[in-house]
Design an enzyme around this catalytic site. Structure first.
Site, PDB file in Angstrom:
ATOM      1  N   GLU A  85       0.829  -1.211   0.000  1.00  0.00           N
ATOM      2  CA  GLU A  85       0.000   0.000   0.000  1.00  0.00           C
ATOM      3  C   GLU A  85       0.864   1.263   0.000  1.00  0.00           C
ATOM      4  OE1 GLU A  85      -3.690  -0.792   2.156  1.00  0.00           O
ATOM      5  OE2 GLU A  85      -3.673   1.275   2.841  1.00  0.00           O
ATOM      6  N   LYS A 111     -13.300   2.405  -1.712  1.00  0.00           N
ATOM      7  CA  LYS A 111     -14.164   2.746  -0.571  1.00  0.00           C
ATOM      8  C   LYS A 111     -15.320   3.629  -1.044  1.00  0.00           C
ATOM      9  CE  LYS A 111     -10.982   2.612   3.431  1.00  0.00           C
ATOM     10  NZ  LYS A 111     -10.479   3.331   4.603  1.00  0.00           N
ATOM     11  N   HIS A 121       7.729 -26.951   0.866  1.00  0.00           N
ATOM     12  CA  HIS A 121       7.101 -28.080   0.196  1.00  0.00           C
ATOM     13  C   HIS A 121       5.985 -27.630  -0.742  1.00  0.00           C
ATOM     14  CE1 HIS A 121       9.333 -30.970   2.704  1.00  0.00           C
ATOM     15  NE2 HIS A 121       9.317 -29.965   3.557  1.00  0.00           N
TER      16      HIS A 121
HETATM   17  O1  PA5 Z   1      -3.279   1.692   5.935  1.00  0.00           O
HETATM   18  C1  PA5 Z   1      -4.364   2.195   5.686  1.00  0.00           C
HETATM   19  O2  PA5 Z   1      -4.528   3.427   5.643  1.00  0.00           O
HETATM   20  C2  PA5 Z   1      -5.571   1.329   5.409  1.00  0.00           C
HETATM   21  O3  PA5 Z   1      -5.255  -0.012   5.314  1.00  0.00           O
HETATM   22  C3  PA5 Z   1      -6.588   1.502   6.532  1.00  0.00           C
HETATM   23  O4  PA5 Z   1      -6.007   1.098   7.747  1.00  0.00           O
HETATM   24  C4  PA5 Z   1      -7.852   0.684   6.270  1.00  0.00           C
HETATM   25  O5  PA5 Z   1      -8.411   1.028   5.040  1.00  0.00           O
HETATM   26  C5  PA5 Z   1      -8.873   0.916   7.372  1.00  0.00           C
HETATM   27  O6  PA5 Z   1      -9.154   2.275   7.495  1.00  0.00           O
HETATM   28  P1  PA5 Z   1      -9.795   2.848   8.812  1.00  0.00           P
HETATM   29  O7  PA5 Z   1      -8.829   2.663   9.930  1.00  0.00           O
HETATM   30  O8  PA5 Z   1     -10.048   4.288   8.510  1.00  0.00           O
HETATM   31  O9  PA5 Z   1     -11.048   2.093   9.052  1.00  0.00           O
END
Ligand code: PA5
Length: 464
Positions: free
Chosen positions: A291, A433, A320
């Protein structure tokens, strides 16, 4: 800092001509210096507020530990509702520090609640939770930085309703804690209205960089994990990241080696722990690496489509299944081993004289065998010219785990700076989202809905 990185098998003398040449250090000196400076200069600012997380105030530490003590003794089950960065830190750390079969242990042995992290909205899984957890003795922590995530909010609505029915409204309010951004978002507003206990996440601490904030610390305290030692480890890795010398700064060094690997077309980064306790470190690392570094444009607006695909494997299990590919398949991978010098317990392979076979195994321990197999796999990969390196913990404990996670975070930040991309945003995730909000009819997303519907306009290529 106790963590070590053995990168011999990334370099030419070990791995042969596909390896990284010693000249990498001289050739990248200016870029490495600039990347190091840019990360160091931004510490504690903007989206790098996570750099300050190990230095928690006494008041905040007290609030968290008081909550932890209260819940640890009362709760039979402790359930986190959250997803992505609001879940993976808790999964990785508890996987490393709790008994490997924590939930199956009797209460007097585990000395803490059973622990569940609900990071998916599969309806069967939610029903399974209700079949497993007694709501009358369960406590919940709803974690979402934005306070807007559909998955977490829908889980919350289901749980809160069921909890009120099980224990009554007043008691239900006491059983729910919320970890979110103070003053902002649907969940924050709701929590204030309902009177839930609230833990705040700093604005500049992104989800995947939040394990040292209340996102991680609150559940860890409720489970009796030593959060002071955990933060001490993080502070040690943070201090080590200040080192300007790339050869002695483990995070900077491994960022440079991975970026150099990407230039060589090694576009897959396999994280392969050789310890079940470290298994879920791979999930944490995969999110962080994917990410943070998977970006379409660089900081100058050029289209770059940067990134390296993280993959998970577990030693020895995946020797394996996947190692054949890693050894003989395409030259597109770097394998990162994750090992502990010492296991917290060992198991002797019985020297049973009545069994007239397997003499080569008898009298050894499983610890010796797993260590030998990791070295053997590194040897086989190196012999086949495959780049690999080893991140070594002295043992798995709260301090070394804190150090490891902070090392991962700095490695990622340095890699992002070397790639000249924005490490801390996630426009690709945000797009999904918003499309979800549109499809489930959230007000204000009507135009997005029209856009989404237009994208699914054809049944020409559907079969069956
Ligand atoms: O790293 C990130 O920003 C994302 O993976 C968020 O943690 C994830 O989308 C969840 O978002 P939130 O904490 O706003 O619910």
């Amino acid at each position: 800092m106790k963590l070590k990185v053995d990168y011999n098998n990334m370099m030419r003398p070990s791995v042969g001509e596909r390896g990284i040449d010693e000249s990498v250090f001289a050739n990248n000196a200016a870029a490495v210096k600039a990347a190091h400076e840019s990360v160091m200069n931004a510490r504690g600012k903007g989206w790098q507020q996570w750099c300050d997380s190990p230095y928690i105030s006494d008041a905040e530490l007290k609030k968290i530990t008081d909550y932890g003590k209260r819940v640890k003794d009362k709760a039979e089950s402790y359930v986190v509702l959250g997803i992505g960065g609001s879940a993976l830190g808790a999964i990785a750390v508890t996987g490393a520090l709790l008994h490997l079969r924590h939930n199956e242990q009797p209460r007097e042995k585990r000395n803490a609640p059973k622990f569940y992290v609900e990071d998916n909205i599969d309806p069967e899984r939610m029903n399974a939770l209700f079949d497993t957890v007694d709501l009358k003795t369960a406590y919940f922590n709803v974690i979402t930085k934005s306070g807007e995530t559909s998955e977490t909010l829908s889980q919350f609505l289901i749980i809160y309703d069921a909890l009120k029915k099980a224990v009554g409204v007043d008691e239900a309010k006491k059983r729910i804690a919320v970890t979110t951004t103070i003053g902002k978002g649907t969940l924050y507003n709701l929590a204030v209205k309902e009177g839930f206990e609230i833990f705040g996440i700093e604005g500049g601490v992104g989800g995947r960089f939040s394990v040292f904030s209340p996102v991680g610390l609150v559940p860890f305290a409720a489970l009796g994990i030593d959060i002071v030692a955990f933060l001490r480890g993080a502070a040690a890795a943070s201090k080590a990241a200040e080192d300007k010398n790339v050869r002695t700064n483990a995070a900077l060094l491994s960022a440079l080696l991975q970026c150099e690997s990407m230039k060589k077309g090694l576009c897959i980064n396999v994280m392969m722990p050789y310890a079940d306790s470290l298994k879920y470190m791979s999930d944490f690392y995969c999110q962080l690496w994917a990410e943070s570094l998977g970006k379409a444009v660089d900081l100058n607006g050029n289209t770059v489509h940067a990134g390296q695909t993280p993959a998970k494997a577990l030693g020895v299990t995946d020797q394996h299944s996947q190692v054949q590919l890693y050894t003989e398949g395409p030259f597109d991978k770097v394998v990162t081993f994750l090992t502990a010098e010492k296991f917290r317990g060992d198991c002797v392979i019985s020297d049973d004289k009545s069994v007239d076979a397997c003499d080569f195994l008898k009298g050894h321990t499983l610890g010796e065998l797993i260590t030998a197999e990791q070295k053997a796999t590194a040897y086989a990969l190196t012999k086949a010219g495959r780049l690999n390196f080893n991140v070594i913990l002295s043992e798995v404990n709260a301090e070394t785990v804190g150090e490891l996670l902070m090392y991962f975070m700095y490695q990622t930040a340095f890699a992002g700076a070397l790639l000249n991309i924005d490490t801390f945003n996630q426009p690709g995730v945000e797009e999904g989202k918003k499309a979800t909000f549109a499809m489930i009819g959230r007000k204000g997303y009507e135009a997005k809905l029209a856009e989404v519907n237009a994208a699914f306009h054809s049944d020409k290529y559907i079969v069956g």
